[in-house]
Write an enzyme that holds these catalytic residues in place. Structure first.
Site, PDB file in Angstrom:
ATOM      1  N   ASP A 178       0.823  -1.203   0.000  1.00  0.00           N
ATOM      2  CA  ASP A 178       0.000   0.000   0.000  1.00  0.00           C
ATOM      3  C   ASP A 178       0.861   1.260   0.000  1.00  0.00           C
ATOM      4  O   ASP A 178       2.017   1.241   0.403  1.00  0.00           O
ATOM      5  CB  ASP A 178      -0.917   0.004   1.227  1.00  0.00           C
ATOM      6  CG  ASP A 178      -0.132   0.019   2.535  1.00  0.00           C
ATOM      7  OD1 ASP A 178       0.862  -0.736   2.610  1.00  0.00           O
ATOM      8  OD2 ASP A 178      -0.502   0.759   3.452  1.00  0.00           O
ATOM      9  N   GLU A 179       0.288   2.332  -0.439  1.00  0.00           N
ATOM     10  CA  GLU A 179       0.856   3.678  -0.332  1.00  0.00           C
ATOM     11  C   GLU A 179       2.313   3.763  -0.783  1.00  0.00           C
ATOM     12  O   GLU A 179       3.130   4.446  -0.169  1.00  0.00           O
ATOM     13  CB  GLU A 179       0.720   4.182   1.119  1.00  0.00           C
ATOM     14  CG  GLU A 179      -0.724   4.284   1.573  1.00  0.00           C
ATOM     15  CD  GLU A 179      -0.867   4.680   3.027  1.00  0.00           C
ATOM     16  OE1 GLU A 179      -1.770   5.471   3.346  1.00  0.00           O
ATOM     17  OE2 GLU A 179      -0.080   4.170   3.869  1.00  0.00           O
TER      18      GLU A 179
END
Length: 539
Positions: A341-342
């Site tokens: 993620d991210e």
């Protein structure tokens, strides 16, 4: 005359208890009170309950008998005996060599066949003199044991006999989970939590039939799992945490201890090594991993998206091969979580290349890859799993690729979100999530393009940027985790907020017994636990 089912079971149980040894004289009969099983405050609410208007006598003469081939069935029976001892001060013998006729018996019966709805289904039949737990396996029996624990009253009835008796409402419970995957995630990277903290969290989750604990082991602020081939990961990367505290890490023996404890509670541990972003702690420990080209230093803040591995360097994948190999070797569960993620500092092509390469490493060591929903952008195998937290389009893409999805919508299921503007801990970038908002949503229909058969289950993540000890963890997790347990286990047609809030209000005796620093939401009319009526009998 045709035997009733009550008499039939009583006869069978007496036979199993007395076979191989002479039964002593018959125990005195006691008139038990009439109780209504349908009014018990069970969470998660079972699939079906039928009350019969009497009660089972739990007392110092109660025995537990097991029948079945599953070698762990007696282990589950002993677990129940220990929990009865903790709550009531009496410890039933398990598979005793002898006993008196008329002794109350809790009978565990392994029942095979294909008639069960799924592998965790169980049937609990409660009569005046016997309680019968039927299940296809020890795992399913363990779920039924949690129901038994919740049915035992907090105080004994001292008017029925010369000794304390805990009347348990009679009737039948037929139950099975809505989803096979029912989890919570604990972030031990932003702030470190000890082995004992994790064990207590397992205790609390298992009581409500949650069967997965996902450990977020690495992030920018800390690396929390010993890798023998790369010792600086913990020596350097594990030395700090958010706010500049001392950090910490699990040795591999610590991790094995957690895994074993979870296994004793029929709970799967999922390890997560977050990558290619959220990797500052690893890159500070071994700078060749870094893909940003910027100066490296230990990080104690909460900003995200600034770190990345060098996804085009072969030595990065040699490093990750060692990491995945060592963690997989001490993780008996089927999953390995790669985060994903991210990764804002990773170019999209590099991100896709990285996920594809790491998926093969995970598969090499016999695990199924899980990643946050962003991994659906890569050319992933249909066997891999996407964990939806933010982007519904990613979840839809995952299903189109044949993948299954874990539901963890930040706006509904993130345990680190504040309850309201007055909450002492937590964040609110996704939403404020009071207790009712956490419960009032349907996982089955939350994402309109995701059919139920593509949903593996529900997981409630608890990120730890704003919490640093067990009391703060409990404040954010409870009581909301209890609601997520019901959303995961109970059938949609049985779930109702007004009914749930009453049952939740009656969880205070258990939460106080476990010394849980839960948030006493003003939206719940919390019930004061009853006073103990007499001194508990010790073994």
């Amino acid at each position: 005359m045709k035997l009733t089912k009550d008499l039939l079971w009583t006869g069978l149980i007496t036979f199993f208890l007395c076979v191989g040894a002479s039964c002593e004289n018959k125990r005195e009969e006691i008139d038990m009170p009439s109780l209504d099983l349908s009014k018990e405050h069970l969470i998660p609410i079972p699939s079906k309950m039928v009350a019969s208007g009497s009660s089972f006598r739990l007392d110092q003469f109660t025995r537990i008998v097991t029948q079945g081939d599953d070698e762990r069935l007696e282990e589950v029976a002993s677990f129940l005996a220990e929990k009865i001892s903790q709550k009531a001060g009496i410890r039933p013998e398990v598979n005793p060599e002898s006993g008196k006729e008329g002794d109350p018996v809790i009978f565990f019966r392994q029942q095979g066949g294909t008639s069960w709805p799924n592998r965790e289904a169980y049937r609990l039949s409660i009569f005046k003199d016997s309680m019968v737990l039927e299940a296809p396996s020890a795992e399913a029996a363990f779920r039924g044991v949690q129901t038994i624990r919740q049915l035992i009253p907090e105080v004994s009835n001292d008017t029925l006999a010369a000794h304390p008796i805990w009347p348990v409402a009679s009737g039948t419970v037929e139950d099975y989970p809505n989803f096979g995957f029912r989890g919570s995630m604990l972030d031990v990277a932003r702030h470190f939590f000890s082995v004992e903290d994790v064990k207590k969290y397992i205790d609390l989750l298992a009581y409500y039939k949650i069967n997965v604990l996902h450990l977020h082991l690495t992030d920018d602020q800390g690396w929390r799992i010993e890798i023998k081939a790369w010792p600086k990961l913990t020596e350097v990367g594990g030395s700090t945490e958010v706010g500049g505290e001392a950090g910490g890490f699990f040795t591999q023996d610590d991790y094995k201890d957690i895994v074993a404890y979870a296994n004793a509670h029929f709970m799967t541990i999922i390890p997560e090594v977050d990558m290619p972003g959220h990797t500052n702690a690893a890159s500070v420990s071994y700078p060749f991993l870094d893909g940003t080209g910027k100066p490296l230093k230990l990080y104690e803040g909460t900003r995200v998206g600034f770190s990345t591995f060098d996804t085009r360097k072969d030595t990065v994948y040699a490093f990750l091969d060692d990491v995945v190999r060592e963690i997989s070797a001490i993780t008996p569960g089927p999953y390995f979580h790669i985060g994903g993620d991210e990764s804002h500092s990773t170019e999209k092509d590099d991100y896709i290349y990285f996920v594809n390469k790491v998926e093969k490493i995970v598969q090499k060591y016999g695990k199924t890859m899980i990643g946050w929903d962003e991994i659906a952008q890569a050319d992933v195998d249909p066997s891999s799993i996407a964990q939806f937290w933010a982007d519904a389009e990613n979840a839809t893409t995952a299903v189109e690729k044949g993948m299954k999805v874990i539901l963890s919508p930040a706006k509904k299921a993130y345990l680190d979100m504040q309850y309201d503007t007055l909450s002492k801990h937590g964040l609110h970038w996704a939403a404020y999530i009071p207790v009712d908002t956490a419960y009032i949503w349907n996982p089955e229909t939350y994402l309109p393009n995701i059919p139920k058969d593509r949903i593996l289950g529900v997981e409630a993540p608890l990120w730890s940027e704003t919490i640093s000890n067990m009391q703060e963890l409990e404040y954010l997790a409870f009581p909301r985790a209890i609601g997520y347990a019901e959303l995961s286990w109970s059938l949609e047609e049985n779930r109702d907020w007004e009914d749930f809030r009453v049952r939740l209000a009656n969880q205070t005796p258990y939460l106080q017994m476990m010394d849980v620093a839960y948030y006493p939401s003003p939206r719940i009319d919390w019930v004061k636990p009853p006073e103990k009526s007499r001194e508990i009998i010790k073994d």
